[in-house]
Scaffold this active site. Sequence first.
Site, short mmCIF file in Angstrom:
data_model
loop_
_atom_site.label_atom_id
_atom_site.label_comp_id
_atom_site.label_asym_id
_atom_site.label_seq_id
_atom_site.Cartn_x
_atom_site.Cartn_y
_atom_site.Cartn_z
N GLU A 78 41.40 -32.51 -29.53
CA GLU A 78 40.35 -31.94 -30.46
C GLU A 78 40.79 -32.02 -31.88
O GLU A 78 41.77 -31.44 -32.24
CB GLU A 78 40.11 -30.64 -30.06
N LYS A 253 39.50 -18.67 -26.87
CA LYS A 253 39.36 -20.10 -26.57
C LYS A 253 40.08 -20.47 -27.87
O LYS A 253 40.98 -21.99 -27.79
CB LYS A 253 37.97 -20.75 -26.55
N ASP A 269 53.23 -25.91 -17.25
CA ASP A 269 51.95 -26.09 -16.49
C ASP A 269 50.94 -25.06 -17.27
O ASP A 269 50.91 -23.66 -17.16
CB ASP A 269 52.34 -25.19 -15.14
N HIS A 366 36.26 -28.18 -39.88
CA HIS A 366 36.32 -28.92 -38.40
C HIS A 366 35.56 -30.04 -38.58
O HIS A 366 36.02 -31.12 -38.13
CB HIS A 366 35.57 -27.75 -37.33
#
Length: 413
Positions: A78, A253, A269, A366
């Site tokens: 991202e 998130k 993990d 962004h």
Amino acid sequence: MAAWQSGFYKLSVAQRQQLIQQQLNLSQEEVEQLQAHTSFWSSQMIENYLTNFEIPEGVALNFVINGREYTVPMVTEEPSVIAAASHAAKIVSQSGGFVAPTSSRQMIGQIVLENIDDFEQTKTWLLSHQTELIKVANDSHPSMLARGAGAKSLRIRQLDEFVALELLIDVGEAMGANVVNTMSEAVKAWLLNQGYEVVTAILTNLATESLQTATCEIPVANLGENGSTVAKQIAKLSHLAQIDPYRATTHNKGIMNGIDAAVIASGNDWRAIESGSHAYAVQDGQYRGLAKWTVGDKQLFGTITLPLPVGVVGGSIGIVPTVKLNQTISKIKTASELAQVIASVGLAQNLAALKALASEGIQAGHMRLQYRALAIQIGAQATEVNLLVERLSKLSRVDQQIAIQELAVMRGK
Ligand code: HMG
């Protein structure tokens, strides 16, 4: 089921690639793409291995944590995530950096019993055999005991008609899933011999005995010319994430953008961290933001707490070459230190996101960093990307069609 799939796992990597090409009509170029990205160590890690899937790795800079500087490897596809983490870390470093205390690091092994007539009587019996149960657990993994780690205590919980016996295990420098499962299964076998009926014996990923906190304090003046207003907006957005699960989900998130990227780069993990974090976010019955921000008259104060059962040895950590390289880059030596760094990255990620939301909005920063990815997406050559991004950055609105037109103009069409 198509006959060709049976026994697929017994084939060599080359035979599997050939069979996939035949059965799924891959072009010669596509099968060469499969062949171009393989490695022996990867073929030993997963089943039905075909090829490596590449995800970019970068480093987040400017981190000061507990007075030490860190360069943090992050694996993510991202755009703007690493820029955001670096940006926030730079702001926080101006007022001393993040503070992340050393926390207890125990994992929980659950052995669940069924068909229990009397919970209290069972609980009393199990607790009266605690020494024996701990010994059974540690005898199944003597190397942990030799290192001063291993099963330390147990607790009993009633779960409707079930009873959970939970082992609290110090897993040392490993994430410890295999150790916990081995010990849990040893205790299961012992309980079966005592006549109990056991439903399951496995770790829980809600690692509430491996919580890690990170905090920071930022003079509002360090947030730009409207620092006081931005700080108040950040605190308001933080409050929103405490009262509304819809906002809390996006808030978290954003945090996991950084946490996942650092966890993957460390060879841990990330699914275990994700499930444990979100379960922890709903501990009191409502899903809430994992990070919180409050503002005084001069300071913005941030804190994050989440389960971070990560390790620096064991599992894929000793197999994936880039993980060892990342440990050299980050200079992180212990599991406890890794958890402190990852929690700080999560808090930084949240600060950057909320600061953007509280000022120019998320798209400004962004999207600018998305233009590089957009340029590649529409077929710009490496030598064309910088000029195309420069041209797109000057436009008031950009989408794929506009980018294609700009590229055509650049090429003189
Ligand atoms: P800016 O103010 O233009 O940055 O912010 P700057 O030019 O002032 O640079 C400041 C520092 O940022 C730099 O220091 C770098 O450390 C870093 P310097 O090197 O100049 O001493 N930086 C960069 N690092 C690498 N590559 C770059 C780069 N640019 C700055 N290209 C920035 C620009 C993107 C950092 C800012 O707008 C920002 O942080 N935006 C937030 C972006 C974000 O949060 N992205 C995550 C994806 S969005 C999301 O999914 C989460 C969200 O939904 C969560 C939520 O809702 O809460 C938003």
